[in-house]
Design a protein around this motif. Structure first.
Motif, PDB file in Angstrom:
ATOM      1  N   ILE A 316       0.835  -1.207   0.000  1.00 44.73           N
ATOM      2  CA  ILE A 316       0.000   0.000   0.000  1.00 44.73           C
ATOM      3  C   ILE A 316       0.867   1.253   0.000  1.00 44.73           C
ATOM      4  CG2 ILE A 316      -1.644   1.349   1.383  1.00 44.73           C
ATOM      5  CD1 ILE A 316      -2.893  -1.231   2.313  1.00 44.73           C
ATOM      6  N   LEU A 317       1.916   1.250   0.807  1.00 42.55           N
ATOM      7  CA  LEU A 317       2.792   2.419   0.891  1.00 42.55           C
ATOM      8  C   LEU A 317       3.570   2.622  -0.413  1.00 42.55           C
ATOM      9  CD1 LEU A 317       3.909   4.750   2.505  1.00 42.55           C
ATOM     10  CD2 LEU A 317       5.548   3.194   3.562  1.00 42.55           C
ATOM     11  N   LEU A 318       4.028   1.545  -1.007  1.00 47.59           N
ATOM     12  CA  LEU A 318       4.767   1.664  -2.267  1.00 47.59           C
ATOM     13  C   LEU A 318       3.876   2.232  -3.364  1.00 47.59           C
ATOM     14  CD1 LEU A 318       6.937  -1.590  -2.446  1.00 47.59           C
ATOM     15  CD2 LEU A 318       7.379   0.559  -1.270  1.00 47.59           C
ATOM     16  N   GLU A 319       2.645   1.756  -3.436  1.00 50.30           N
ATOM     17  CA  GLU A 319       1.714   2.262  -4.446  1.00 50.30           C
ATOM     18  C   GLU A 319       1.378   3.734  -4.187  1.00 50.30           C
ATOM     19  OE1 GLU A 319      -1.660  -0.295  -4.332  1.00 50.30           O
ATOM     20  OE2 GLU A 319      -0.530  -2.077  -4.945  1.00 50.30           O
ATOM     21  N   ALA A 320       1.189   4.098  -2.923  1.00 48.31           N
ATOM     22  CA  ALA A 320       0.886   5.498  -2.586  1.00 48.31           C
ATOM     23  C   ALA A 320       2.048   6.409  -2.949  1.00 48.31           C
ATOM     24  CB  ALA A 320       0.561   5.615  -1.097  1.00 48.31           C
ATOM     25  N   ALA A 321       3.273   5.946  -2.730  1.00 44.84           N
ATOM     26  CA  ALA A 321       4.449   6.742  -3.083  1.00 44.84           C
ATOM     27  C   ALA A 321       4.507   6.973  -4.591  1.00 44.84           C
ATOM     28  CB  ALA A 321       5.715   6.031  -2.611  1.00 44.84           C
ATOM     29  N   LEU A 322       4.222   5.928  -5.348  1.00 44.21           N
ATOM     30  CA  LEU A 322       4.213   6.045  -6.809  1.00 44.21           C
ATOM     31  C   LEU A 322       3.130   7.019  -7.265  1.00 44.21           C
ATOM     32  CD1 LEU A 322       5.780   4.799  -9.182  1.00 44.21           C
ATOM     33  CD2 LEU A 322       4.002   3.057  -9.347  1.00 44.21           C
ATOM     34  N   MET A 323       1.954   6.939  -6.638  1.00 43.90           N
ATOM     35  CA  MET A 323       0.853   7.848  -6.989  1.00 43.90           C
ATOM     36  C   MET A 323       1.194   9.292  -6.646  1.00 43.90           C
ATOM     37  SD  MET A 323      -2.482   5.660  -5.770  1.00 43.90           S
ATOM     38  CE  MET A 323      -2.894   4.080  -6.509  1.00 43.90           C
ATOM     39  N   TYR A 324       1.800   9.510  -5.467  1.00 42.65           N
ATOM     40  CA  TYR A 324       2.216  10.859  -5.085  1.00 42.65           C
ATOM     41  C   TYR A 324       3.174  11.412  -6.131  1.00 42.65           C
ATOM     42  CZ  TYR A 324       4.640  14.579  -2.507  1.00 42.65           C
ATOM     43  OH  TYR A 324       5.208  15.782  -2.131  1.00 42.65           O
ATOM     44  N   ASP A 325       4.129  10.609  -6.520  1.00 47.23           N
ATOM     45  CA  ASP A 325       5.131  11.034  -7.495  1.00 47.23           C
ATOM     46  C   ASP A 325       4.482  11.455  -8.815  1.00 47.23           C
ATOM     47  OD1 ASP A 325       8.122  11.082  -7.483  1.00 47.23           O
ATOM     48  OD2 ASP A 325       7.852   9.945  -9.339  1.00 47.23           O
ATOM     49  N   ARG A 326       3.554  10.654  -9.294  1.00 46.69           N
ATOM     50  CA  ARG A 326       2.918  10.938 -10.583  1.00 46.69           C
ATOM     51  C   ARG A 326       1.940  12.103 -10.486  1.00 46.69           C
ATOM     52  NH1 ARG A 326       1.855   4.584 -12.358  1.00 46.69           N
ATOM     53  NH2 ARG A 326       4.012   4.152 -12.992  1.00 46.69           N
ATOM     54  N   ARG A 327       1.239  12.203  -9.374  1.00 47.14           N
ATOM     55  CA  ARG A 327       0.257  13.282  -9.233  1.00 47.14           C
ATOM     56  C   ARG A 327       0.947  14.644  -9.099  1.00 47.14           C
ATOM     57  NH1 ARG A 327      -4.115  10.225  -5.193  1.00 47.14           N
ATOM     58  NH2 ARG A 327      -4.642   8.582  -6.701  1.00 47.14           N
ATOM     59  N   VAL A 328       2.079  14.697  -8.417  1.00 45.53           N
ATOM     60  CA  VAL A 328       2.837  15.949  -8.336  1.00 45.53           C
ATOM     61  C   VAL A 328       3.309  16.355  -9.722  1.00 45.53           C
ATOM     62  CG1 VAL A 328       4.941  17.033  -7.481  1.00 45.53           C
ATOM     63  CG2 VAL A 328       3.540  15.671  -5.932  1.00 45.53           C
TER      64      VAL A 328
END
Length: 512
Positions: A316-328
């Motif tokens: 869950i944390l790895l996916e959230a980090a990837l999403m944060y990166d792409r959304r920024v």
């Protein structure tokens, strides 16, 4: 026994308690706190029977009334056959470096013999516990045992209780059968047998403590056990970290911060570790003369503590980090083809952005660590970096007090316990984002000291909300930090133990 105990208490001679942990005492903070309170608040001599491995807190080692007996089983190192590592960890407890984990491979063992090998290990542990509880330690006035693991711990402590004519108290942290069910499935006959043992011997205890009201209700309604709720609370050495303490900690950890899991990332590239060492500078702080200040373009420091076990879905944390990166990147209208090296160069030159870099520091040891480290290495991230490390019992509170946010992935196999890591974070004034489950609201107050999430997408949204405008204009994060400080300062372990555990333990000793 009652007269004997009373004479000890009133005649100036100290009574005695034995704390039993079938696991690494350095990774059993609640039982360490019990030992300290028994010594300091109940004026008892305390014997701890546990495995070694991780260094306990210095306050435990320095206390002359606390005596640690580290169990070592030679047979463990001689046997070279076991079941699976996953079952090993959740069922039998965590072993020390002196007592190495049983090997994880079955090594050609016939299938018909595998259940026999699964039972052989707790049998060895059982006799080892009996040796220590019957012979090695002085006769105690009371036993206090951590549960889980339940087998063979509760059986051994009950037998020792009979033999030594001493009562025993169970401290229920969770249910062992639900942890075992993570590996074998709740419908397994082995899990049913384990539950029967846990319930049968649990009811034999002279008293019980537990960690939540939800667990207290479950024990009363379905197990016939009356338990006193003793909430986890932070001890005094969990507190906000001063700027000077932060800088010293970051100097000690600086080399780890610049050591990427993969080829390179937004932390390891763009800034020279060598130059920072020369200038007395860290990733987060800089010292000029006698003045220490936080860098304005520092990454946000996010800490997650984990045992790397199946009850924490680190994906869950790895996916959230990837999403944060792409959304920024999307918010800033960055071209997908923009090389991350360009971004890292801009950051190192002092460019600030509406959303900061995130450095996730994951602390802890456990069986699934290598698997997730391998996954981290495959992630292509521009503004997020990961570090895994194991910290000493003294440095861990300092890291929590230096971080900007905590993340908790604990979901509880039973749904009835609470993560002590969140308690520690609040003690350091650190707000949290935690996985939502049945009783987590007994600890986390949404929008006051933390946020809850049920998916990686929700966690990514929370990271964007909290860190927008970091470090100076992230108002939502500041509100949660203030709430975490209030929560952490409102109650401490010493107060909680004095009010709920001490009267129970005193009563059990006096009536025995």
């Amino acid at each position: 026994m009652a007269g004997k105990s009373k004479e000890k208490m009133e005649g100036g001679r100290r009574g005695r308690a034995c704390v039993v942990v079938l696991g690494d005492i350095g990774r059993s903070p609640r039982m360490q706190y019990h030992a300290l309170s028994l010594a300091n608040q109940a004026s008892l001599e305390v014997d701890i029977v546990a495995y070694g491995g991780s260094e306990p807190h210095t306050s435990l080692l320095a206390n002359p009334s606390i005596h640690i007996y580290q169990m070592v089983c030679v047979l463990t190192n001689l046997l070279r056959i076991s079941f699976t590592k996953k079952v090993d960890v959740v069922f039998f407890g965590k072993f020390s470096n002196l007592q190495k984990q049983w090997p994880t491979a079955r090594q050609g063992l016939p299938k018909i013999l595998q259940p026999f090998m699964l039972l052989l290990k707790p049998l060895f542990q059982f006799f080892m516990l009996l040796w220590y509880l019957f012979v090695k330690i002085p006769s105690p006035d009371i036993f206090i045992v951590q549960n889980p693991p339940s087998v063979p711990t509760l059986v051994a402590v009950k037998w020792a209780s009979w033999f030594r004519n001493s009562p025993f108290v169970i401290d229920w942290h969770n249910f062992g059968y639900t942890l075992l069910g993570l590996s074998l499935g709740r419908n397994s006959r082995f899990v049913s047998l384990y539950k029967w043992f846990e319930k049968h011997y649990g009811k034999m205890a002279d008293a019980s403590l537990c960690v939540t009201k939800a667990m207290q209700h479950e024990l009363a309604q379905n197990w016939g056990i009356n338990a006193t709720v003793l909430y986890d609370q932070p001890p005094d050495f969990f507190h906000p970290t001063s700027l000077e303490e932060r800088h010293k900690l970051f100097c000690r950890l600086n080399e780890h911060f610049y050591d990427p899991l993969g080829v390179g990332d937004c932390v390891s590239n763009g800034t020279s570790l060598l130059s920072s060492q020369i200038q007395n500078e860290t990733l987060f702080t800089t010292e000029v003369g006698s003045n220490i200040c936080l860098k304005p373009n520092r990454p946000a420091l996010v800490v997650s503590s984990t045992s790397w076990t199946p009850d924490e879905d680190f994906g869950i944390l790895l996916e959230a980090a990837l999403m944060y990166d792409r959304r920024v990147a999307a918010i800033l209208n960055e071209d997908d083809s923009l090389d991350e090296e360009v971004i890292w160069k801009e950051i190192s030159d002092g460019k600030q952005c509406l959303y900061p870099r995130l450095l996730f520091v994951i602390t802890g040891k456990g069986p699934e660590k290598a698997k997730y480290e391998a996954k981290i290495k495959t992630l292509k991230l521009k503004r997020v970096a990961f570090r895994t490390m194991w910290l000493s019992a003294d440095d861990y509170p300092l890291l929590l007090g230096s971080a900007d946010l905590g993340v908790c992935l604990h979901t509880s196999s039973s749904g009835l316990d609470l993560p002590m890591k969140v308690v520690d974070m609040f003690g350091c004034g650190l707000p949290v984002c935690a996985v939502s489950y049945s009783c987590i609201k007994e600890l986390v107050s949404v929008d006051k000291n933390g946020l809850l999430f049920s998916s990686s997408s929700e966690l990514a949204d929370e990271l964007l909300t909290l860190f927008k405008g970091f470090p100076d204009e992230c108002d939502s994060l500041k509100v949660l930090k203030s709430g975490a400080l209030d929560t952490g300062s409102s109650s401490r372990w010493v107060t909680e133990w004095e009010e709920h555990a001490k009267p129970l333990i005193t009563e059990v000793i006096s009536r025995s």
